[in-house]
Structure formats: C-alpha cells, structure tokens
Design an enzyme around this catalytic site. Structure first.
Site, PDB file in Angstrom:
ATOM      1  N   GLU A  89      -6.008  -1.048 -16.536  1.00  0.00           N
ATOM      2  CA  GLU A  89      -6.651  -1.581 -15.331  1.00  0.00           C
ATOM      3  C   GLU A  89      -7.431  -0.484 -14.598  1.00  0.00           C
ATOM      4  O   GLU A  89      -8.540  -0.712 -14.110  1.00  0.00           O
ATOM      5  CB  GLU A  89      -5.591  -2.221 -14.409  1.00  0.00           C
ATOM      6  CG  GLU A  89      -6.213  -2.874 -13.196  1.00  0.00           C
ATOM      7  CD  GLU A  89      -5.367  -3.973 -12.561  1.00  0.00           C
ATOM      8  OE1 GLU A  89      -4.472  -4.535 -13.228  1.00  0.00           O
ATOM      9  OE2 GLU A  89      -5.608  -4.260 -11.378  1.00  0.00           O
ATOM     10  N   HIS A 117       0.834  -1.214   0.000  1.00  0.00           N
ATOM     11  CA  HIS A 117       0.000   0.000   0.000  1.00  0.00           C
ATOM     12  C   HIS A 117       0.866   1.260   0.000  1.00  0.00           C
ATOM     13  O   HIS A 117       0.469   2.288   0.538  1.00  0.00           O
ATOM     14  CB  HIS A 117      -0.968   0.014   1.191  1.00  0.00           C
ATOM     15  CG  HIS A 117      -2.090  -0.976   1.029  1.00  0.00           C
ATOM     16  ND1 HIS A 117      -3.204  -0.724   0.257  1.00  0.00           N
ATOM     17  CD2 HIS A 117      -2.257  -2.223   1.520  1.00  0.00           C
ATOM     18  CE1 HIS A 117      -4.012  -1.768   0.308  1.00  0.00           C
ATOM     19  NE2 HIS A 117      -3.455  -2.702   1.049  1.00  0.00           N
ATOM     20  N   ASP A 137       2.692  -3.314 -10.000  1.00  0.00           N
ATOM     21  CA  ASP A 137       2.467  -4.638 -10.585  1.00  0.00           C
ATOM     22  C   ASP A 137       2.926  -4.683 -12.033  1.00  0.00           C
ATOM     23  O   ASP A 137       3.664  -5.571 -12.450  1.00  0.00           O
ATOM     24  CB  ASP A 137       0.979  -5.010 -10.517  1.00  0.00           C
ATOM     25  CG  ASP A 137       0.502  -5.171  -9.090  1.00  0.00           C
ATOM     26  OD1 ASP A 137       1.342  -5.067  -8.179  1.00  0.00           O
ATOM     27  OD2 ASP A 137      -0.699  -5.399  -8.904  1.00  0.00           O
ATOM     28  N   GLY A 179      -3.276 -11.690  -4.781  1.00  0.00           N
ATOM     29  CA  GLY A 179      -2.199 -10.733  -4.503  1.00  0.00           C
ATOM     30  C   GLY A 179      -0.896 -11.055  -5.216  1.00  0.00           C
ATOM     31  O   GLY A 179       0.142 -10.494  -4.892  1.00  0.00           O
TER      32      GLY A 179
HETATM   33  P1  ADP Z   1      -4.570 -10.362  -8.525  1.00  0.00           P
HETATM   34  O1  ADP Z   1      -4.005  -9.435  -9.539  1.00  0.00           O
HETATM   35  O2  ADP Z   1      -3.988 -10.175  -7.171  1.00  0.00           O
HETATM   36  O3  ADP Z   1      -4.560 -11.793  -8.941  1.00  0.00           O
HETATM   37  P2  ADP Z   1      -6.946  -8.839  -9.068  1.00  0.00           P
HETATM   38  O4  ADP Z   1      -8.270  -8.783  -8.393  1.00  0.00           O
HETATM   39  O5  ADP Z   1      -6.170  -7.590  -9.222  1.00  0.00           O
HETATM   40  O6  ADP Z   1      -6.115  -9.974  -8.331  1.00  0.00           O
HETATM   41  O7  ADP Z   1      -7.116  -9.410 -10.541  1.00  0.00           O
HETATM   42  C1  ADP Z   1      -7.861 -10.574 -10.768  1.00  0.00           C
HETATM   43  C2  ADP Z   1      -8.740 -10.355 -11.961  1.00  0.00           C
HETATM   44  O8  ADP Z   1      -7.922 -10.320 -13.166  1.00  0.00           O
HETATM   45  C3  ADP Z   1      -9.710 -11.497 -12.191  1.00  0.00           C
HETATM   46  O9  ADP Z   1     -10.899 -11.339 -11.429  1.00  0.00           O
HETATM   47  C4  ADP Z   1      -9.960 -11.389 -13.687  1.00  0.00           C
HETATM   48  O10 ADP Z   1     -10.876 -10.364 -13.960  1.00  0.00           O
HETATM   49  C5  ADP Z   1      -8.587 -10.964 -14.223  1.00  0.00           C
HETATM   50  N1  ADP Z   1      -7.794 -12.153 -14.601  1.00  0.00           N
HETATM   51  C6  ADP Z   1      -6.595 -12.536 -14.139  1.00  0.00           C
HETATM   52  N2  ADP Z   1      -6.161 -13.679 -14.731  1.00  0.00           N
HETATM   53  C7  ADP Z   1      -7.113 -14.039 -15.596  1.00  0.00           C
HETATM   54  C8  ADP Z   1      -7.272 -15.132 -16.513  1.00  0.00           C
HETATM   55  N3  ADP Z   1      -6.342 -16.084 -16.659  1.00  0.00           N
HETATM   56  N4  ADP Z   1      -8.419 -15.169 -17.249  1.00  0.00           N
HETATM   57  C9  ADP Z   1      -9.333 -14.194 -17.139  1.00  0.00           C
HETATM   58  N5  ADP Z   1      -9.255 -13.150 -16.300  1.00  0.00           N
HETATM   59  C10 ADP Z   1      -8.162 -13.058 -15.520  1.00  0.00           C
HETATM   60 MG    MG Z   2      -4.156  -7.333  -9.574  1.00  0.00          MG
END
Ligand code: ADP
Ligand code: MG
Length: 380
Positions: free
Chosen positions: A153, A28, A165, A117
């Site tokens: 994003e 954060h 990220d 995460g």
């Molecule tokens: P993190 O980045 O920590 O994994 P986030 O909430 O920022 O979590 O991102 C997750 C989101 O990214 C998922 O809910 C989806 O919308 C998208 N996402 C990530 N990987 C995939 C994938 N392989 N297929 C489809 N969507 C994905």
């Molecule tokens: Mg993310």
C-alpha cells in the site's frame, strides 16, 4: 480466510476472504509508533481465484465493474495510483520476499464500504495475498504477511499508512479486540464484553486518499518530532514524548504542531485506558474515552467535518450510548458508537431517523458481530 473449493471440468476455483477492521480507539497513533485497539469487522472482501499457466494476472473488481490485467514481470507504481496498484503492490512485495507467484484470474467483491475508514484496502490486500499464496500452495506467517501488504500500500498505492490495518486483518481474533503496539508489534487481546454493542454508522461523506489530508498529517507529526529532537535527541517518534514535555515545548512547536502532537500523545494514553476498561468490562468508562478521542480529533488533530460532528451529537443523544467518535483518517467516513447491547435496536432506529434528516437519505449502519479471522481456513 475462508477457502471454498469448486471443481468444474478440471478447473479448480478457490475463494478466499479477509475481514475489514474497525479501530475502537487510537486514531492517527499508528504511524507515530503508538498504540491502537482494533477489532475485525464481520464484513469481507472475497476473492475468487483460478491459476493460469502464463505470467498474467487479470483482476475484476465487482465493486467498480472494471477488469484490469498486468504481467507479474512488469509492475511499477503509477501516478496517480488506482485500485489495481493495490493488487500489483501485493504481487510485487510477495515476489520481493521470494514467494513464487504465477498468473491468475481473480474476481474481487467486497461488502465493506470503500473509503469509509473500515479498511477495505487492507482487507483487499490480505484477501489477494491469501488467494495468490493459496493457489501457489505457499504459506507466509500472518505478521509477515501484514508487513508485505503494508509495503504494497505504501509503495504502490502511495498511502503513508501505518501497520495497524494490515496487522489487524491478518492477526485479529474472533470476538476480541487487539491492543497493538505499533513500535514493538507486541499485541494483547481482550474479549469484547457481551453487554457492549459496537455500532458503525457511515456519515455518507467520503474522504479521498491519497490526495486528501492524511499525508499532510503524517508530515506534521514528523515535523513535530524533528523540532523536539533538536532539544531531546532520544525522541524518535511522538510516542516518546510525554504530554508534560509537549506542553513545555508549546511555543517552540507553534500552535498547529503543538495541537497535532497533543492529540497523538493523549490518544495513546486513552488507548491503553480503553484496553483496561475492556478488561474490567466497564463500558461507561470506554464510552467516555471514545468521546474524549472524538473531541481531540476534532479540536487538536482537526480531521473531523460538520456532518460527522452532527452524527456524533445525534448518536450521543440516544439513551444507552456511552460515547461516539469519528473513525478512520478523517474528513468523513464512519463513526463508532459504544452502546448498551440490550437497547441496540432502539438506538439504531433513532440514529437512522435523525441522521436521515442531515443526509437526506438513510445512513448505512452496521452492528458488529464477531468476525472470522483472515487466517482461518475452511473447506466447504
Ligand atoms: P478504506 O481502506 O478506509 O476503505 P482507502 O482509501 O484506504 O479506504 O482504500 C480504498 C481503496 O482501496 C479504493 O479506492 C480502491 O482503490 C481499493 N479497494 C478497496 N476495496 C476494493 C475493491 N473491492 N475493488 C477494488 N478496489 C478496492
Ligand atoms: Mg485503507
């Protein structure tokens, strides 16, 4: 990024991949223009890409078992956003930067736990961006591409994420951690010592962005800056406020904003100290900074949860673990343990056994190995 060329009846299929990332410390702090210390994860989002001769992009997510398609000329943010918006955002932002994009059939599959995460989202964005650039034979510098994906994003998936990220996934180096100044974008790299084991453990509890608490913490940080600015106009972000000043302004900030600000400011100090500990290969010191980070996230930033706190306790009770903290936005997701490499297996077994009793199933645990950077291209 790894590119594999498969030729079949004149159809050219290319495969691209981008790694996940784990932030060793500096949680954060990125959207407060502070410092972070990520390293890339040897887990990847792969995108198989075929060019089309129209303006349609069709994407299948193997993880979700869903296929969506859209015209590159008709992209608008959705409310609420879904996974396809991350991809539409990348297309829109590449085009915003005058990169020509054509239609494509894309198949996405990721072995990064999603929403834990470990930045499956930035990995997805970078893998898609590389696929679209690759099939169009276009190039964009890594740092610029990170910005494009962050905008994607923020604008299209509705997540107020910082730059860490995307920058880590785009610019990370194999076997190294990156101290990134999120204000100046200056980065310094340091080797991860051979005696250091980074163990990632999924708590099995998932946060839900963007409706979760992440955006409210960014709002609180902004509110703290606004209050401080009234007396100290030079403060543009929490990064500019020394801890002495935060303490001095405790009454003015009120207990909630004071605690949030204190986390951010002390976490930035810990991040620089952790980078220096890595330079000195002092993994005990690194571990103590990681433990202090967790306490601050739990008590001041208030983004931990009971399962994560239990997991941290379980991991820290293992001989050879020097510190554990929650990672990511909070309210679940993964924890990271700093451990002595020679006893990794014993530690992993012990965490698996003891946390299984909390989770009532086996936790997902991953011991980091050096990750292939997103910018590396290999033809197989
Ligand atoms: P993190 O980045 O920590 O994994 P986030 O909430 O920022 O979590 O991102 C997750 C989101 O990214 C998922 O809910 C989806 O919308 C998208 N996402 C990530 N990987 C995939 C994938 N392989 N297929 C489809 N969507 C994905
Ligand atoms: Mg993310």
């Amino acid at each position: 990024m790894v590119k594999i060329l498969i030729t079949n009846k004149n159809i050219l299929t290319s495969v691209f991949q981008a790694p996940g990332r784990i932030n060793i410390i500096g949680e954060h702090t990125d959207y407060n223009e502070g410092l972070v210390l990520p390293t890339n994860l040897d887990l990847y989002t792969k995108v198989t890409a075929n060019a089309r001769d129209d303006d349609i992009i069709q994407v299948t997510s193997s993880n979700f078992g869903q296929t969506e398609s859209f015209s590159i000329n008709q992209i608008a943010p959705n409310n609420p956003p879904t996974w396809i918006n991350y991809i539409q955002g990348v297309v829109a932002e590449l085009r915003e930067n005058n990169i020509p994009i054509t239609g494509a059939d894309l198949v996405v599959s990721s072995d990064i736990p999603i929403g834990a995460g470990l930045s499956s989202s930035a990995s997805l964005e970078l893998a898609i961006a590389h696929a679209l650039l690759g099939i169009g034979k276009n190039k964009v510098a890594a740092q610029k591409l990170a910005q494009i994906c962050q905008n994607a994003e923020t604008k299209y998936a509705g997540v107020n994420c910082g730059i860490m990220d995307q920058h880590s996934v785009a610019c990370g180096r194999k076997g190294q951690a990156m101290l990134l100044d999120c204000r100046t974008m200056e980065s310094k790299y340091v080797e991860i010592p051979a005696n250091l084991s980074l163990i990632v453990i999924d708590s099995g509890v998932t946060h839900n962005l963007p409706d979760g608490e992440y955006n409210s913490r960014t709002d609180e940080c902004r509110a703290a800056v606004k209050l401080l600015q009234a007396t100290y106009p030079a403060i543009q972000a929490l990064r500019d406020a020394p801890i002495k000043l935060i303490d001095q302004e405790k009454d003015q900030l009120g207990i909630i904003l004071y605690s949030r600000a204190r986390h951010v400011v002390t976490e930035i100090e810990r991040t620089v100290a952790a980078f220096n500990a890595l330079i000195k290969k002092d993994i005990r010191l690194l571990g103590s900074l990681i433990s202090a980070s967790h306490a601050s996230l739990r008590d001041d930033f208030d983004v931990s949860c009971p399962e994560i706190d239990q997991l941290v306790q379980i991991a820290d009770s293992c001989s050879g673990v020097y510190g554990t903290r929650m990672i990511g936005a909070g309210f679940g997701g993964c924890a990271l343990s700093i451990a002595e490499a020679s006893v990794t297996k014993k530690i992993v077994d012990q965490i698996r056994e003891n946390y299984s009793k909390v989770l009532e199933s086996e936790p997902w645990i991953h011991v980091l190995k050096p990750a292939t950077p997103a910018m590396e291209v290999r033809h197989l």
